[in-house]
Structure formats: C-alpha cells, structure tokens
Design a protein around this motif. Sequence first.
Motif, short mmCIF file in Angstrom:
data_model
loop_
_atom_site.label_atom_id
_atom_site.label_comp_id
_atom_site.label_asym_id
_atom_site.label_seq_id
_atom_site.Cartn_x
_atom_site.Cartn_y
_atom_site.Cartn_z
N PRO A 246 -15.64 1.07 -2.95
CA PRO A 246 -16.12 1.86 -4.03
C PRO A 246 -14.47 2.84 -4.34
O PRO A 246 -14.31 3.12 -3.40
CB PRO A 246 -17.56 3.25 -3.10
N PHE A 247 -14.59 3.41 -5.14
CA PHE A 247 -13.35 4.04 -5.48
C PHE A 247 -14.03 5.03 -6.97
O PHE A 247 -14.79 4.67 -7.40
CB PHE A 247 -12.34 3.16 -5.66
N GLU A 248 -12.64 6.38 -6.58
CA GLU A 248 -12.68 7.17 -7.63
C GLU A 248 -11.34 7.15 -8.86
O GLU A 248 -10.79 6.55 -8.02
CB GLU A 248 -12.46 8.78 -7.21
N ILE A 249 -12.21 7.11 -10.11
CA ILE A 249 -10.93 7.72 -10.91
C ILE A 249 -10.58 8.20 -11.33
O ILE A 249 -12.14 8.32 -12.32
CB ILE A 249 -10.87 6.54 -12.91
N TYR A 250 -9.93 9.02 -11.55
CA TYR A 250 -9.72 11.01 -12.09
C TYR A 250 -8.70 10.37 -13.50
O TYR A 250 -7.74 10.11 -13.43
CB TYR A 250 -8.36 11.20 -11.25
N LYS B 95 -12.63 21.96 -13.22
CA LYS B 95 -13.06 20.75 -13.10
C LYS B 95 -12.46 19.73 -13.04
O LYS B 95 -11.60 19.44 -13.77
CB LYS B 95 -14.03 21.09 -14.05
N CYS B 96 -13.01 18.30 -12.52
CA CYS B 96 -12.38 17.26 -11.75
C CYS B 96 -12.94 16.36 -13.10
O CYS B 96 -14.55 16.40 -12.87
CB CYS B 96 -12.87 16.45 -11.15
N ILE B 97 -12.47 15.87 -14.07
CA ILE B 97 -13.24 14.46 -14.96
C ILE B 97 -12.77 12.99 -14.32
O ILE B 97 -11.86 12.92 -14.49
CB ILE B 97 -12.85 14.63 -16.25
N VAL B 98 -13.75 12.18 -13.49
CA VAL B 98 -13.96 11.70 -12.89
C VAL B 98 -15.04 10.72 -13.18
O VAL B 98 -16.07 11.21 -13.31
CB VAL B 98 -13.64 11.64 -11.53
N ASP B 99 -14.57 9.28 -12.81
CA ASP B 99 -15.39 8.27 -12.41
C ASP B 99 -16.12 7.94 -11.24
O ASP B 99 -14.72 8.10 -10.85
CB ASP B 99 -14.88 7.21 -13.51
N LEU B 100 -16.86 7.99 -10.81
CA LEU B 100 -17.12 7.40 -9.43
C LEU B 100 -17.42 5.16 -9.48
O LEU B 100 -18.20 5.50 -9.97
CB LEU B 100 -18.29 8.17 -8.71
N CYS B 101 -17.19 5.24 -8.84
CA CYS B 101 -17.58 3.90 -8.81
C CYS B 101 -17.62 2.49 -7.74
O CYS B 101 -16.94 2.62 -7.08
CB CYS B 101 -16.23 2.76 -9.74
N ILE B 102 -19.12 2.19 -8.29
CA ILE B 102 -19.79 1.13 -6.97
C ILE B 102 -19.43 -0.13 -7.08
O ILE B 102 -20.82 -0.34 -8.03
CB ILE B 102 -20.59 2.12 -6.31
N ILE C 167 -5.20 7.85 -11.53
CA ILE C 167 -4.80 7.85 -9.81
C ILE C 167 -6.39 7.71 -9.81
O ILE C 167 -7.98 8.03 -9.79
CB ILE C 167 -4.39 9.47 -9.60
N ILE C 168 -6.64 7.40 -8.16
CA ILE C 168 -7.17 6.46 -8.03
C ILE C 168 -7.49 6.57 -6.22
O ILE C 168 -6.42 6.56 -5.84
CB ILE C 168 -7.43 4.90 -8.51
N ARG C 169 -9.29 6.88 -6.08
CA ARG C 169 -8.82 7.51 -4.59
C ARG C 169 -9.86 5.71 -4.39
O ARG C 169 -10.99 5.41 -4.71
CB ARG C 169 -9.33 8.18 -4.38
N VAL C 170 -9.68 5.18 -2.87
CA VAL C 170 -10.56 4.15 -3.01
C VAL C 170 -10.72 3.97 -1.24
O VAL C 170 -9.85 4.92 -0.57
CB VAL C 170 -9.39 3.13 -2.71
N PHE C 171 -12.33 3.91 -0.85
CA PHE C 171 -12.62 4.60 0.18
C PHE C 171 -12.66 3.06 0.86
O PHE C 171 -14.27 2.76 0.53
CB PHE C 171 -13.80 4.82 0.48
#
Length: 299
Positions: A275-279, A290-297, A196-200
């Motif tokens: 940027p986006f997040e990978i869950y 807690k969330c294990i997540v990658d924040l990607c710039i 699951i990814i969230r793109v800003f």
Amino acid sequence: MNEEYIKRINAVFEYIDANLDSELALETLSQIAFYSPFHFHRIFKMITNETLNNYIGRKRIEKAAALLLHKKDIAISDLVTQLGFTSSSTFTRAFKKYYGQSPTAFRKSNPHKFSKISQLNSKNGQIETNYDTYICNIINLKKWTTMHANIAIKEMPKQDLAYVTHIGVEGLETAFYKIIKWATPRNILENPTSKIIRVFHDSFKITPPEKVRMSIGITLNQPIAVEGEIGLTQIEKGKFIVGRYEIEPVDFEKAWTGLFIWMNENGYTKAAANPFEIYHNNFTEHPEKKCIVDLCIPI
C-alpha cells in the motif's frame, strides 16, 4: 551514513522481500551488496539495528502473520513449507515468541484489533480489549470514514519512482526533505503530474513501529540517472482501493484503519503488493494545515 552503503543495502532489502520462501544465506546476500560477508553483516546491522538472521526471521514471521490476516483459506501447514521452517512446532514457537499467541489464536483474533501498538497495553502478549468498547470504536470509525473519505476502485498505471529508504517513525521528515531536496534542482516538482509518494513495505498491524520500512519517493515522467542513497523503483499497475482524504497528520492512522475496514466489509482482499500514499499538497500551506492525500490499497 555513507550513501553507497544505503544504496547497496536497498538492493538486499528488495531481494529478501522477493525470496522469503528461499534460503537466504549470508554469502548470497553479501554478493548482492558487493561486500565481504563480514563487512556486509556489519553494515546491515548498522543500518537496520538488527542482525541479518533476526531481520530475516522477523520478516518471515511477519509475512506469515499477513497471510493469516488476509488469506483465510491458507493452511498453517502451508505457511511452514512456504517460509522455510523445519516443522510446524518450530514455526509455532517462533510465531508465539514474536506475537504472544499461536498462529491459530492469531487468525481467530479480529484483524482490526490486533496490532503491535495494542500490545503496549497488554500482559504477557495477550491483548486486552473490551468487546463493547471495540465495537463502538469500529462504528465510530466507519462513520468518520464516511464523512472524510471519497473511496473508489481504480485501475492505476505503472509508476516510476525515485526514492529514499526510511526505517521507523522517528525522523520521517528527514526522508521527505531528502527526496524534495534531490528533486528540486532537477525541476521534477514543477511537473504538475509529479507527486510525493510513501510506500509501506511493512504493516503497522504486524511490525513494531520502529522497524517499519518505507520508501519516500517522487513519481518520474522520464528516465533519470540517480546516485548515492537515491534509488529507482516502480509501483506496478493494478487495481486499488483509493481513498481521497483531506485530514490532519494525526488522522493518518485512523484513515488507514477505516479504509481497511471498508475493504473487508465490501468483500475485497488485499493483494501482495505494498500500500502507499500519494500527497497532493504541502500541508503546511493549507489554511487548516491539512493533507490532501490518496491512500491506496492493492486488491
């Protein structure tokens, strides 16, 4: 809301993002959405809670703000030309009306202390910050980032996504539910490489929280047909700062701010991509929630 409306307006969002330096006429955008100008304008306002002109004007000013933050060598006169303003004075008036300060003053502000949220505690658009407190907060945030983040520079491949659009911070869980509900009967989640990814598409530094547009998606490993409000998009391959965190949901803002500070202090510049997040987990199943997540710039 009608899923077909959302699908067609998503195409308009993408066109506007890619053509802010061009004329964006109502007739052109309504043709992209396959609606009459009148019908398109009504639907666009219903979905965004903004008129088309207000939306385009805001996106242009926010793009200027992003360039001022991330490209220190760009001339303000170049922004006037690039974003289609008739004169420097017109651009400055519009910018000051939106941010409460001129483009020159905005550029001189420290990029980490300027945000739309800061303005909630300001007067007449001017941010009130105690310098010593600010420096202390930055030092503490850097320490927190060192303790909680594993940061690396990575070359990432192109990623195909199925996604839904969500605007604002309210009701965000509904967007996650929609994409998971769509993916589950198609067995996409059973593939261990699917995430699951969230793109800003907007930044909380420069856009009001209720107007930030996001794509909530899931990575795809093979072509698939979509319909209704589920769309298809891509995250292009490139180089990214990737921060791996194991944090509570309330710590996401802190994590993003700390990662951008790390970027600046290590001499990197944000690229034009989003940027986006990978869950990597379902935080409700984590023993400490807690969330294990990658924040990607992108850089």
